[in-house]
Design an enzyme around this catalytic site. Structure first.
Site, PDB file in Angstrom:
ATOM      1  N   CYS A   1       0.807  -1.231   0.000  1.00  0.00           N
ATOM      2  CA  CYS A   1       0.000   0.000   0.000  1.00  0.00           C
ATOM      3  C   CYS A   1       0.839   1.280   0.000  1.00  0.00           C
ATOM      4  CB  CYS A   1      -0.930  -0.002   1.207  1.00  0.00           C
ATOM      5  SG  CYS A   1      -2.166  -1.299   1.110  1.00  0.00           S
TER       6      CYS A   1
HETATM    7  N1  NAD Z   1      -2.646  -6.277   1.648  1.00  0.00           N
HETATM    8  C1  NAD Z   1      -3.116  -5.195   2.232  1.00  0.00           C
HETATM    9  O1  NAD Z   1      -2.799  -4.922   3.397  1.00  0.00           O
HETATM   10  C2  NAD Z   1      -4.101  -4.282   1.551  1.00  0.00           C
HETATM   11  C3  NAD Z   1      -4.794  -3.347   2.327  1.00  0.00           C
HETATM   12  C4  NAD Z   1      -5.701  -2.510   1.731  1.00  0.00           C
HETATM   13  C5  NAD Z   1      -5.878  -2.579   0.350  1.00  0.00           C
HETATM   14  N2  NAD Z   1      -5.189  -3.476  -0.410  1.00  0.00           N
HETATM   15  C6  NAD Z   1      -5.446  -3.522  -1.832  1.00  0.00           C
HETATM   16  O2  NAD Z   1      -6.267  -4.659  -2.119  1.00  0.00           O
HETATM   17  C7  NAD Z   1      -5.945  -5.207  -3.392  1.00  0.00           C
HETATM   18  C8  NAD Z   1      -5.576  -6.658  -3.261  1.00  0.00           C
HETATM   19  O3  NAD Z   1      -4.413  -6.758  -2.465  1.00  0.00           O
HETATM   20  P1  NAD Z   1      -3.986  -8.089  -1.728  1.00  0.00           P
HETATM   21  O4  NAD Z   1      -2.954  -7.709  -0.743  1.00  0.00           O
HETATM   22  O5  NAD Z   1      -5.182  -8.858  -1.251  1.00  0.00           O
HETATM   23  O6  NAD Z   1      -3.309  -8.901  -2.954  1.00  0.00           O
HETATM   24  P2  NAD Z   1      -2.923 -10.438  -2.997  1.00  0.00           P
HETATM   25  O7  NAD Z   1      -1.847 -10.553  -3.994  1.00  0.00           O
HETATM   26  O8  NAD Z   1      -2.707 -10.953  -1.620  1.00  0.00           O
HETATM   27  O9  NAD Z   1      -4.235 -11.134  -3.537  1.00  0.00           O
HETATM   28  C9  NAD Z   1      -4.735 -10.955  -4.809  1.00  0.00           C
HETATM   29  C10 NAD Z   1      -5.334 -12.261  -5.295  1.00  0.00           C
HETATM   30  O10 NAD Z   1      -5.952 -12.018  -6.562  1.00  0.00           O
HETATM   31  C11 NAD Z   1      -5.718 -13.154  -7.381  1.00  0.00           C
HETATM   32  N3  NAD Z   1      -5.926 -12.731  -8.746  1.00  0.00           N
HETATM   33  C12 NAD Z   1      -5.119 -11.980  -9.545  1.00  0.00           C
HETATM   34  N4  NAD Z   1      -5.707 -11.749 -10.725  1.00  0.00           N
HETATM   35  C13 NAD Z   1      -6.916 -12.349 -10.676  1.00  0.00           C
HETATM   36  C14 NAD Z   1      -7.993 -12.460 -11.584  1.00  0.00           C
HETATM   37  N5  NAD Z   1      -7.956 -11.881 -12.787  1.00  0.00           N
HETATM   38  N6  NAD Z   1      -9.072 -13.159 -11.214  1.00  0.00           N
HETATM   39  C15 NAD Z   1      -9.129 -13.755  -9.998  1.00  0.00           C
HETATM   40  N7  NAD Z   1      -8.149 -13.674  -9.090  1.00  0.00           N
HETATM   41  C16 NAD Z   1      -7.051 -12.974  -9.423  1.00  0.00           C
HETATM   42  C17 NAD Z   1      -4.328 -13.612  -7.013  1.00  0.00           C
HETATM   43  O11 NAD Z   1      -4.121 -14.967  -7.333  1.00  0.00           O
HETATM   44  C18 NAD Z   1      -4.317 -13.365  -5.497  1.00  0.00           C
HETATM   45  O12 NAD Z   1      -4.728 -14.507  -4.774  1.00  0.00           O
HETATM   46  C19 NAD Z   1      -4.822  -4.329  -3.950  1.00  0.00           C
HETATM   47  O13 NAD Z   1      -5.383  -3.311  -4.734  1.00  0.00           O
HETATM   48  C20 NAD Z   1      -4.229  -3.715  -2.695  1.00  0.00           C
HETATM   49  O14 NAD Z   1      -3.596  -2.473  -2.968  1.00  0.00           O
HETATM   50  C21 NAD Z   1      -4.305  -4.348   0.174  1.00  0.00           C
END
Ligand code: NAD
Length: 431
Positions: A270
């Site tokens: 983030c």
């Molecule tokens: N990790 C954090 O602390 C956090 C906090 C707030 C916001 N976010 C935001 O949330 C979003 C997701 O982050 P995250 O940390 O969960 O990522 P992550 O990488 O942990 O998870 C994303 C998942 O999406 C899957 N994926 C990718 N492309 C796909 C598709 N086309 N169809 C289906 N699944 C698909 C991946 O296999 C993965 O399991 C990002 O935009 C991030 O900036 C993350």
């Protein structure tokens, strides 16, 4: 029964696309509230593990996951055709930066291409991935309408930023207020109803653009304040002032001050990324977001500052970095979690490698480093191992590390997190 009635009655079928740090806790929260939920992910291993009730996210206990799967309220799949049967779709796929620091929304677009194949009347789509203001209206809406269905009369679209803080036991997916902005007021109303039906606390705003900007303001606020305090730390070092003492004393002011702490650099999915989504979009309107750029420069220089300070400290002991044995303690991007994405440890390791140091690492939460780091050896904390090190650098201050052992056996300990604040030993150097 219309979509809104279904949602309010808890009879709607939910889906979550992307079962990572954000998506899995959300899907589990929906199902714990009694809502039937399908999780979709392109990673087969995650799908299998969810269906086996085997959690890979520390904030989601396997027992909880196992229970909702066993009770039939959550199942995972890699097959997007299940979207034919669902009423709501929450998207939580990655939104990284390209090497040029431009937003990479290709994961959102890929998910939308699948959604579009199965989009049907009375469906609500909510984007939760962090992105630049305008993504929902300018990118998602035209893509979804390509199939002929119309926003408002056929389907509904909203943005609701995920604000989860991995490892935070007090504030979780369930009790962090959920900002919600629909493309139309009816979209907002439906999204609010969905989060309410899951026992969450929605905070409606007037548009998806506002909701998108909220998340970016929050993370820019952190990035800029960390940049400021990092600069103050470097300045205090030059002036011989203990910055940690300054911050602690300033934090006794009951109003008008909020403590931020210096560190070895930003990490995670983030803070190092999101502000650049905002500055990129601002540039398109002819606006240079100067605070964002400056904070980014200061923060991304911190790993270099750490290495310089370690080099100076070794020098005082008549040692040079080239050939020194350096132990990196804590490689995840923050304390007490296992996530190493964007961790400053990677930059520090790269810089130390460039100077010919021999590098070891220890982290009670992390089993493997990204392959790009090259030759580094994992080390267990034993007196014999520590005595062989020329310096230990605390990059992340996990609470379950034996710091007594570290301080009593290492020739030099560089503490970039002030976890050794109560130690008086002379072999400790603070950022
Ligand atoms: N990790 C954090 O602390 C956090 C906090 C707030 C916001 N976010 C935001 O949330 C979003 C997701 O982050 P995250 O940390 O969960 O990522 P992550 O990488 O942990 O998870 C994303 C998942 O999406 C899957 N994926 C990718 N492309 C796909 C598709 N086309 N169809 C289906 N699944 C698909 C991946 O296999 C993965 O399991 C990002 O935009 C991030 O900036 C993350």
């Amino acid at each position: 029964m219309g979509l809104k009635e279904k949602i309010i009655a808890g009879r709607a079928v939910q889906s979550v696309i992307g079962l990572g740090y954000v998506g899995l806790p959300l899907a589990v929260e929906f199902s714990k509230a009694g809502l039937t939920t399908v999780g979709i992910d392109i990673t087969a291993e995650k799908v299998d593990r969810v269906n086996a009730g085997d959690s890979y996210i520390r904030d989601v206990p396997s027992e909880e996951l196992h229970r909702v799967v066993k009770e039939g309220r959550l199942k995972a799949t890699g097959d997007f055709s299940v979207l034919k049967e669902v009423d709501t779709i929450n998207i939580a796929v990655p939104t990284p930066l390209r090497k040029t620091k431009d937003p990479d929304i290709s994961y959102i677009v890929a998910a939308l291409r699948e959604i579009r194949k199965y989009l049907h009347k009375e469906q609500l789509i909510i984007l939760e991935s962090t992105t630049y203001p305008g993504t929902t209206e300018e990118v998602m809406l035209p893509l979804l309408e390509e199939g002929g269905l119309k926003l408002g009369s056929d389907f509904f679209l909203a943005f609701s930023p995920e604000r989860v803080d991995p490892g935070n036991e007090k504030y979780t997916t369930k009790n962090i207020p959920k900002v919600v902005g629909g493309v139309t007021p009816a979209c907002t109303e439906l999204a609010v109803a969905l989060y309410r039906s899951a026992g969450m606390n929605p905070v409606p705003v007037n548009s998806s653009r506002v909701a998108e900007s909220v998340k970016l303001l929050e993370n820019t606020f952190r990035s800029v304040n960390i940049g400021l305090v990092n600069e103050i730390a470097l300045m205090c070092h030059k002036m011989g002032i203990n910055v940690w003492e300054v911050i602690d004393a300033a934090a006794t002011k009951p109003f008008g001050f909020m403590p931020f702490y210096p560190g070895p650099g930003l990490g995670g999915h983030c803070i190092p990324i999101d502000p650049f989504y905002l500055s990129w979009k601002a540039k398109q309107s002819g606006f240079d977001a100067r605070f964002i750029e400056l904070a980014g420069m200061i923060n991304s220089d911190m790993p270099f500052q750490v290495v310089i300070r370690v080099l100076e400290s070794l020098n005082m002991q008549k040692k040079c970095l080239n050939g020194s044995k350096i132990l990196i303690v804590g490689v995840s991007y923050k304390n007490d979690i296992d996530d190493t994405r964007e961790s400053p440890a990677y930059d520090i390791i790269r810089l130390l490698h460039n100077q010919g140091a021999e590098i070891f690492w220890h982290d009670p939460y992390v089993t493997k480093l990204e392959e790009r780091v090259g030759a580094v050896k994992q080390l267990s904390l034993t007196p014999d191992n520590l005595k062989k090190m020329d310096c230990a650098i605390i990059v992340t201050g996990h609470s379950n590390i034996d710091y007594d052992l570290l301080v009593n056996n290492c020739a030099l300990v560089f503490d970039s997190r002030n976890v050794l604040r109560n130690y008086k030993q002379e072999n400790i150097v603070r950022l």
